[in-house]
Design an enzyme around this catalytic site. Structure first.
Site, mmCIF file in Angstrom:
data_model
loop_
_atom_site.group_PDB
_atom_site.id
_atom_site.type_symbol
_atom_site.label_atom_id
_atom_site.label_comp_id
_atom_site.label_asym_id
_atom_site.label_seq_id
_atom_site.Cartn_x
_atom_site.Cartn_y
_atom_site.Cartn_z
ATOM 1 N N LYS A 11 0.858 -1.198 0.000
ATOM 2 C CA LYS A 11 0.000 0.000 0.000
ATOM 3 C C LYS A 11 0.882 1.232 0.000
ATOM 4 O O LYS A 11 2.051 1.197 0.412
ATOM 5 C CB LYS A 11 -0.929 0.039 1.219
ATOM 6 C CG LYS A 11 -0.262 0.050 2.607
ATOM 7 C CD LYS A 11 0.204 1.395 3.137
ATOM 8 C CE LYS A 11 0.801 1.294 4.537
ATOM 9 N NZ LYS A 11 1.645 2.419 4.923
ATOM 10 N N ASP A 136 -2.872 -1.235 10.243
ATOM 11 C CA ASP A 136 -2.970 -1.229 8.782
ATOM 12 C C ASP A 136 -3.637 -2.478 8.205
ATOM 13 O O ASP A 136 -3.875 -2.539 7.002
ATOM 14 C CB ASP A 136 -1.563 -1.160 8.168
ATOM 15 C CG ASP A 136 -1.064 0.267 8.041
ATOM 16 O OD1 ASP A 136 -1.832 1.196 8.325
ATOM 17 O OD2 ASP A 136 0.099 0.433 7.631
HETATM 18 C C1 LIG Z 1 1.746 4.903 9.960
HETATM 19 C C2 LIG Z 1 1.085 3.838 9.165
HETATM 20 C C3 LIG Z 1 0.126 4.496 8.139
HETATM 21 O O1 LIG Z 1 -0.361 3.603 7.236
HETATM 22 O O2 LIG Z 1 1.937 3.073 8.358
HETATM 23 P P1 LIG Z 1 3.372 2.364 8.309
HETATM 24 O O3 LIG Z 1 4.410 3.365 7.942
HETATM 25 O O4 LIG Z 1 3.693 1.698 9.608
HETATM 26 O O5 LIG Z 1 3.206 1.344 7.214
HETATM 27 C C4 LIG Z 1 0.264 2.902 10.049
HETATM 28 O O6 LIG Z 1 -0.861 3.520 10.621
HETATM 29 C C5 LIG Z 1 1.001 2.144 11.112
HETATM 30 O O7 LIG Z 1 0.309 0.932 11.214
HETATM 31 P P2 LIG Z 1 1.028 -0.404 11.698
HETATM 32 O O8 LIG Z 1 2.377 -0.554 11.056
HETATM 33 O O9 LIG Z 1 0.041 -1.513 11.545
HETATM 34 O O10 LIG Z 1 1.254 -0.011 13.174
HETATM 35 P P3 LIG Z 1 1.131 -0.874 14.492
HETATM 36 O O11 LIG Z 1 1.966 -2.105 14.341
HETATM 37 O O12 LIG Z 1 -0.299 -0.991 14.860
HETATM 38 O O13 LIG Z 1 1.859 0.142 15.522
HETATM 39 C C6 LIG Z 1 3.261 0.270 15.703
HETATM 40 C C7 LIG Z 1 3.484 1.363 16.757
HETATM 41 O O14 LIG Z 1 3.302 2.673 16.181
HETATM 42 C C8 LIG Z 1 2.557 3.525 17.029
HETATM 43 N N1 LIG Z 1 1.311 3.934 16.335
HETATM 44 C C9 LIG Z 1 0.853 3.225 15.282
HETATM 45 C C10 LIG Z 1 -0.287 3.623 14.611
HETATM 46 C C11 LIG Z 1 -0.969 4.780 15.075
HETATM 47 N N2 LIG Z 1 -2.071 5.210 14.461
HETATM 48 N N3 LIG Z 1 -0.511 5.466 16.130
HETATM 49 C C12 LIG Z 1 0.639 5.064 16.783
HETATM 50 O O15 LIG Z 1 1.040 5.708 17.742
HETATM 51 C C13 LIG Z 1 2.324 2.763 18.307
HETATM 52 O O16 LIG Z 1 3.372 3.102 19.181
HETATM 53 C C14 LIG Z 1 2.487 1.310 17.891
HETATM 54 O O17 LIG Z 1 2.969 0.522 18.950
HETATM 55 N N1 LIG Z 2 5.276 -11.072 7.668
HETATM 56 C C1 LIG Z 2 5.962 -9.969 8.020
HETATM 57 N N2 LIG Z 2 6.495 -9.191 7.078
HETATM 58 C C2 LIG Z 2 7.174 -8.063 7.418
HETATM 59 N N3 LIG Z 2 7.383 -7.654 8.670
HETATM 60 C C3 LIG Z 2 6.883 -8.386 9.662
HETATM 61 C C4 LIG Z 2 6.154 -9.567 9.379
HETATM 62 N N4 LIG Z 2 5.768 -10.074 10.547
HETATM 63 C C5 LIG Z 2 6.229 -9.259 11.502
HETATM 64 N N5 LIG Z 2 6.906 -8.234 10.984
HETATM 65 C C6 LIG Z 2 7.536 -7.113 11.763
HETATM 66 O O1 LIG Z 2 6.815 -5.910 11.471
HETATM 67 C C7 LIG Z 2 7.701 -4.809 11.226
HETATM 68 C C8 LIG Z 2 7.062 -3.804 10.248
HETATM 69 O O2 LIG Z 2 6.904 -4.463 9.056
HETATM 70 P P1 LIG Z 2 6.315 -3.928 7.677
HETATM 71 O O3 LIG Z 2 4.863 -4.196 7.605
HETATM 72 O O4 LIG Z 2 7.127 -4.536 6.603
HETATM 73 O O5 LIG Z 2 6.612 -2.393 7.709
HETATM 74 P P2 LIG Z 2 5.699 -1.126 7.621
HETATM 75 O O6 LIG Z 2 4.649 -1.241 8.726
HETATM 76 O O7 LIG Z 2 6.643 0.001 7.804
HETATM 77 O O8 LIG Z 2 5.093 -1.128 6.266
HETATM 78 C C9 LIG Z 2 8.979 -5.488 10.700
HETATM 79 O O9 LIG Z 2 10.104 -4.732 10.985
HETATM 80 C C10 LIG Z 2 8.988 -6.831 11.408
HETATM 81 O O10 LIG Z 2 9.696 -6.744 12.637
#
Ligand SMILES: C[C@@](CO)(OP(=O)(O)O)[C@H](O)COP(=O)(O)OP(=O)(O)OC[C@H]1O[C@@H](n2ccc(N)nc2=O)[C@H](O)[C@@H]1O
Ligand SMILES: Nc1ncnc2c1ncn2[C@@H]1O[C@H](COP(=O)(O)OP(=O)(O)O)[C@@H](O)[C@H]1O
Length: 284
Positions: A11, A136
């Site tokens: 995404k 996400d």
């Molecule tokens: C910011 C976003 C935007 O799409 O993308 P990514 O860059 O990670 O892909 C997401 O909301 C990320 O979602 P995701 O990667 O599933 O996050 P999670 O594992 O739920 O959260 C990881 C950590 O980020 C923080 N977190 C996450 C999402 C959110 N809305 N607020 C937060 O404060 C929290 O500390 C949480 O423990």
């Molecule tokens: N199947 C998986 N693929 C990727 N990352 C994973 C997976 N399972 C657990 N993780 C953990 O989740 C973290 C965030 O992964 P990823 O979804 O690839 O990144 P982002 O949320 O930035 O798009 C990784 O650094 C890893 O520690």
């Protein structure tokens, strides 16, 4: 059914605003999610003995923490299903890239095992389960490009323009929690309506995480600057990947010819419907 081979698409966050912080520390977002025709691939085979086996695993991620294994176990726990699965992962998306690879793998596992184990859960139920795994996951379960609010779980389907993207990975992993924990992150963008966000289109979009990610990760700042000199460039999610958009695949590919060796990159087209749902014949 012997096996299912299914995509786990990436995404992009075409824009991302941080409008507040909840008492539990999670951040309130407004974001536009769109899928790409590029991602990981999972091959799922049912087992009778209830064991969930992932191969190959990911280096640095114990299988018990892998979102694929966690999704499969959650589905077993929630439904009492006694079947297991052998799961083969073809990992193409960089970890910590802001492309949602782990979340997409989890969603593909939920929908794939729902089909293989003949559970017939609704997308509503699967999205609820997905949210327990990560903010996400629900959009990947739903399968439609979306305007998202809350922590990403309140989704409204949207149809966005579908340009060709160049996605550049600066070669580092960004920790989402570190970005959301940074003191300098602005968390007070005024909420806007979905109509207003869509009205301005891509030229008006920005990502509130960008200034913080630029200062915490200079390699991301460099990649944004490199790409930004050639086309309008943005950060996806909390990074590390950055992207630019083009009217044709040929234009997007031309840019790859100049790519510095320290970066990796791919081109992909934006999709408003997930290829996962197309593969399963399931309406988003
Ligand atoms: C910011 C976003 C935007 O799409 O993308 P990514 O860059 O990670 O892909 C997401 O909301 C990320 O979602 P995701 O990667 O599933 O996050 P999670 O594992 O739920 O959260 C990881 C950590 O980020 C923080 N977190 C996450 C999402 C959110 N809305 N607020 C937060 O404060 C929290 O500390 C949480 O423990
Ligand atoms: N199947 C998986 N693929 C990727 N990352 C994973 C997976 N399972 C657990 N993780 C953990 O989740 C973290 C965030 O992964 P990823 O979804 O690839 O990144 P982002 O949320 O930035 O798009 C990784 O650094 C890893 O520690």
């Amino acid at each position: 059914m012997k096996e299912l081979v299914l995509p786990a698409p990436a995404k992009l966050n075409r824009m991302l605003h941080i409008t507040g912080r909840r008492p539990d520390g999670y951040h309130e977002l407004q974001t536009l999610f769109q899928f790409l025709d590029h991602g990981d691939e999972l091959c799922l085979r049912p087992r009778r003995d209830g064991v969930i086996r992932l191969a190959p695993g990911l280096s640095g991620v114990p299988d018990s923490d892998n979102l694929i294994v966690r999704a499969a176990r959650l589905l077993q726990d929630e439904t009492g299903c006694r079947l297991g699965a052998d799961i083969h992962l073809t990992k193409r998306l960089p970890m910590g890239g802001g492309l949602g690879g782990g979340s997409s793998d989890a969603a593909t596992t939920l929908l794939g095992l729902d089909r293989l184990w003949q559970l017939d859960l609704t997308l509503d139920r699967l999205a609820e389960l997905g949210l327990q795994l990560g903010a996400d996951v629900p959009v990947f379960v739903r399968g439609h490009a979306a305007w998202a609010e809350g922590v990403g779980e309140r989704l409204t389907p949207v149809t966005l323009d579908t340009p060709w993207f160049v996605v550049v990975h600066p070669g580092i992993e960004v920790a989402t929690a570190a970005v959301f924990g940074a003191a300098q992150l602005t968390r007070n963008t005024a909420p806007i309506t979905m109509a207003r966000a869509l009205q301005g289109g891509a030229p008006s979009w920005h990502n509130d995480c960008e200034p913080t990610v630029r200062s915490l990760y200079p390699q991301v700042a460099e990649a944004l600057d490199w790409l930004g000199r050639r086309a309008p460039a943005m950060l996806t999610g909390t990074g590390a990947c950055v992207f630019a958009w083009f009217d044709s695949d040929a234009e997007a590919k031309r840019l790859l010819a100049d790519l510095p060796g320290r970066y990796t990159a791919f081109t992909a087209r934006g999709l408003n419907l997930s290829p996962l749902h197309a593969a399963l014949g399931r309406r988003p």
